[in-house]
Motif scaffolding. Structure first.
Motif, PDB file in Angstrom:
ATOM      1  N   PRO A  44     -22.543  23.233   9.358  1.00 44.15           N
ATOM      2  CA  PRO A  44     -22.290  21.699  10.205  1.00 44.15           C
ATOM      3  C   PRO A  44     -21.329  21.741  11.314  1.00 44.15           C
ATOM      4  O   PRO A  44     -21.200  20.707  11.771  1.00 44.15           O
ATOM      5  N   VAL A  45     -21.123  22.901  11.785  1.00 45.03           N
ATOM      6  CA  VAL A  45     -20.358  23.089  13.189  1.00 45.03           C
ATOM      7  C   VAL A  45     -21.149  22.575  14.198  1.00 45.03           C
ATOM      8  O   VAL A  45     -22.196  23.334  14.451  1.00 45.03           O
ATOM      9  N   VAL A  46     -20.814  21.615  14.994  1.00 42.80           N
ATOM     10  CA  VAL A  46     -21.537  21.516  16.451  1.00 42.80           C
ATOM     11  C   VAL A  46     -20.355  21.644  17.408  1.00 42.80           C
ATOM     12  O   VAL A  46     -19.495  21.185  17.225  1.00 42.80           O
ATOM     13  N   ALA A  47     -20.721  22.668  18.139  1.00 42.53           N
ATOM     14  CA  ALA A  47     -19.541  23.213  19.261  1.00 42.53           C
ATOM     15  C   ALA A  47     -20.294  23.139  20.644  1.00 42.53           C
ATOM     16  O   ALA A  47     -21.520  23.153  20.767  1.00 42.53           O
ATOM     17  N   GLY A  52     -15.940  26.314  29.146  1.00 41.31           N
ATOM     18  CA  GLY A  52     -15.577  25.281  29.877  1.00 41.31           C
ATOM     19  C   GLY A  52     -13.883  25.970  30.507  1.00 41.31           C
ATOM     20  O   GLY A  52     -13.719  26.907  30.322  1.00 41.31           O
ATOM     21  N   ASP A  53     -13.386  25.195  31.451  1.00 42.72           N
ATOM     22  CA  ASP A  53     -12.139  25.665  32.297  1.00 42.72           C
ATOM     23  C   ASP A  53     -10.990  25.178  31.702  1.00 42.72           C
ATOM     24  O   ASP A  53      -9.806  25.263  32.257  1.00 42.72           O
ATOM     25  N   GLY A 145     -12.802  24.145  26.267  1.00 45.73           N
ATOM     26  CA  GLY A 145     -12.106  25.332  26.372  1.00 45.73           C
ATOM     27  C   GLY A 145     -10.700  25.193  25.452  1.00 45.73           C
ATOM     28  O   GLY A 145      -9.787  25.814  25.782  1.00 45.73           O
ATOM     29  N   GLU A 146     -10.605  23.929  24.776  1.00 47.50           N
ATOM     30  CA  GLU A 146      -9.485  23.800  23.907  1.00 47.50           C
ATOM     31  C   GLU A 146      -9.011  24.834  23.102  1.00 47.50           C
ATOM     32  O   GLU A 146      -9.996  25.222  22.188  1.00 47.50           O
TER      33      GLU A 146
END
Length: 152
Positions: A44-47, A52-53, A145-146
């Protein structure tokens, strides 16, 4: 006037070409290159697909992780996770890019934003289309990128 078919001068070459054509038709197209790595094999993971920066939306996404209808929710919203987040099917937990694990009921927080499901790119909207949403049909989207903070 009827035309005679051209004679086949190299029967082995013709047979090889027919075999190759039959294999191409039988196998069809290989869709694995187009597969969405954010959800394929990750339950179920949507990533995000790219790291990203570190920039992005400035809202705080915060809430408890829950599973509802086969969808992961943070609070009452379906969620798009940062790049590198995966699903551990055996343990039934979310594994963040730094290796930290979040089980159902675990509390997460991090930067991102809230977006309408209809405004998301297809790579995010399609896997979340059947997930429960709030009355505004919003989705919580962590920045790509969090770094997510987990509190129990």
């Amino acid at each position: 006037m009827l035309e005679r078919p051209m004679p086949v001068r190299h029967p082995r070459l013709a047979a090889a070409n027919l075999l190759l054509l039959a294999l191409v038709v039988a196998c069809g197209e290989d869709d694995s290159a187009d597969a969405d790595p954010s959800s394929s094999g990750n339950g179920p993971v949507v990533a995000h697909r790219a790291e990203g920066d570190g920039s992005g939306d400035g809202a705080l996404i915060e809430g408890s992780l829950a599973m509802s209808g086969g969808c992961l929710l943070v609070g009452d919203l379906p969620v798009v996770w940062p790049y590198g987040t995966t699903w551990d099917a055996e343990a039934q937990v979310v594994r963040l890019s730094d290796g930290e694990v979040v089980a159902s009921g675990g509390r997460v927080s991090g930067g991102g934003g809230y977006h309408y499901l209809g405004d998301l790119a297809a790579e995010f909207a399609e896997p979340l289309a059947d997930c429960p949403t709030n009355k505004y049909e919003e989705v919580a989207m962590f920045n790509a990128g969090e770094q997510i903070t987990v509190t129990e």
